[in-house]
Scaffold this active site. Structure first.
Site, mmCIF file in Angstrom:
data_model
loop_
_atom_site.group_PDB
_atom_site.id
_atom_site.type_symbol
_atom_site.label_atom_id
_atom_site.label_comp_id
_atom_site.label_asym_id
_atom_site.label_seq_id
_atom_site.Cartn_x
_atom_site.Cartn_y
_atom_site.Cartn_z
ATOM 1 N N ASP A 92 0.855 -1.187 0.000
ATOM 2 C CA ASP A 92 0.000 0.000 0.000
ATOM 3 C C ASP A 92 0.893 1.240 0.000
ATOM 4 O OD1 ASP A 92 0.915 0.273 2.582
ATOM 5 O OD2 ASP A 92 -0.982 -0.209 3.534
ATOM 6 N N ASP A 266 -7.882 -7.343 1.132
ATOM 7 C CA ASP A 266 -6.877 -7.526 2.178
ATOM 8 C C ASP A 266 -7.463 -7.033 3.487
ATOM 9 O OD1 ASP A 266 -5.273 -4.935 3.411
ATOM 10 O OD2 ASP A 266 -6.345 -4.484 1.556
#
Length: 375
Positions: A92, A266
């Site tokens: 990320d 996720d």
């Protein structure tokens, strides 16, 4: 080495069965990505994560830039070598953690400056630096830097953050510079305002990305609102690119996301829940702290494909949780991650067979029926 690409293999309603090809291996979708925040999926060896069926895991830019540092990881061979995970990694951008964890943060057009939640040291994160860090980590799928705000929120604030995220997306694409053997995903923002979400989706596609994430959900809004946003946003995204719902979620959230056209998920929840004594099974969630289990010699689920669900008694797992033994966190985390992979594998098979709605109905009925009756 081959490029990163996506193939849509089958559909059933809005649900999609696909495959992401990367130089480090294929990712079967719908896919759940275990979260390896600081270079580890908590309480799990890398090979145990793979054995649950995970094709890919997530690393966190914010945590890894603070320690041990992206340059250090790069000097040691990159994140795959550092943690001994040979398969794909998605990182990320760090934006969410900066907004939720960092102290004394200051955001402007250039980026965000903040102080570490660990030691108070000063740092700066810009779209360019985020891409640089993720490249140093040797990520396979890189995320643009965005601003993620909480919900509910004022329309004016949602629009400001969305517009800033679009400008940062453009800068992220420029900084990425068409790297070979990696993918760059843009992130749709706009809060719970469907007009803003549509504008964000259109703006990202005009820039052009290898995949498209839906961010800024599971940040305080009810599940129904999240599902409404997904129902409106997914049809606006390209069919030939993967779609990623960031930070989600619990099993029912994942089913709902797949129903609406999401390919990737996720969340820290399965391992966090395991560390706190909760396990996910075809019976739904089971609280192993509950005293009903202390004399129960039965396994969690004797029909489960997961050996740990058949191997250990409920009484033993209850004992491990109550005494806060490390092994308890390890076993329960493994059970949860394995169930998440079982759920997404079941979804893939059902989509291929054209029976996804039946799979959803049967799965939710099992959760609603609940756990085995007490002895």
């Amino acid at each position: 080495m081959k490029q990163v690409s996506f193939s849509l293999l089958a559909t059933d309603g809005n649900a999609r069965r696909g495959r992401i090809d990367t130089p480090r291996g294929d990712i079967q979708t719908p896919a759940f990505m275990p979260v390896g925040t600081a270079g580890t999926v908590k309480a799990m060896y890398p090979e145990q994560v793979r054995e649950t069926g995970a094709d890919i895991l997530l690393g966190n830019t914010y945590h890894l830039m603070l320690r041990p540092g992206a340059e250090r990881v790069a000097s040691l061979g990159g994140l795959h070598t550092f943690m001994d995970w040979e398969r794909p990694i998605l990182t990320d951008s760090g934006g969410f953690q900066v907004m939720s964890l960092a102290k004394l943060r200051k955001l402007d057009e250039k980026g965000v400056t903040f102080r570490s939640h660990i030691d108070g040291s000063a740092h700066s994160l810009t779209p360019e630096r985020s891409i640089e860090i993720q490249t140093l980590l040797d990520s396979d799928i890189i995320m643009q830097l965005d601003e993620c705000i909480s919900l509910p929120n004022e329309t004016r604030e949602m629009e400001r953050a969305m517009e800033l995220s679009l400008r940062w997306a453009d800068r992220s694409k420029t900084a990425f510079n068409g790297q070979n053997n990696r993918a760059l995903f843009g992130i749709v923002q706009g809060g719970d305002d469907l007009r803003l979400r549509a504008k964000s989706a259109a703006g990202l596609q005009s820039i052009g990305f290898d995949g498209y994430a839906v961010g800024g959900l599971a940040v305080g809004e009810p599940q129904a609102v999240m599902f409404e946003v997904l129902s409106d946003v997914c049809p606006l995204l390209p069919e030939d690119r993967p779609r990623y719902l960031m930070g989600v979620g619990k099993p029912d959230d994942i089913l709902g996301g797949i129903e609406r056209g999401i390919d990737m998920f996720d969340c820290v929840h399965p391992t966090r829940a395991g560390r706190h004594g909760h396990i996910y099974t075809r019976f739904g969630v089971i609280n192993m702290k509950n005293a009903r289990h202390k004399d129960d010699g039965r396994p969690v689920d004797e029909q489960s494909p997961n050996r740990n669900c058949r191997r250990f008694s409920r009484a033993y797992l209850h004992h491990l949780v109550k005494t806060e033994e490390i092994l308890g966190a390890m076993i329960l985390s493994q059970i949860n991650l394995a169930y998440y992979q079982e759920l997404t594998a079941g979804a893939r098979a059902a989509i291929e067979a054209g029976s996804f709605s039946d799979f959803v109905e049967t799965t939710r009925a099992g959760w609603a029926a609940g756990d085995l009756p007490p002895l």
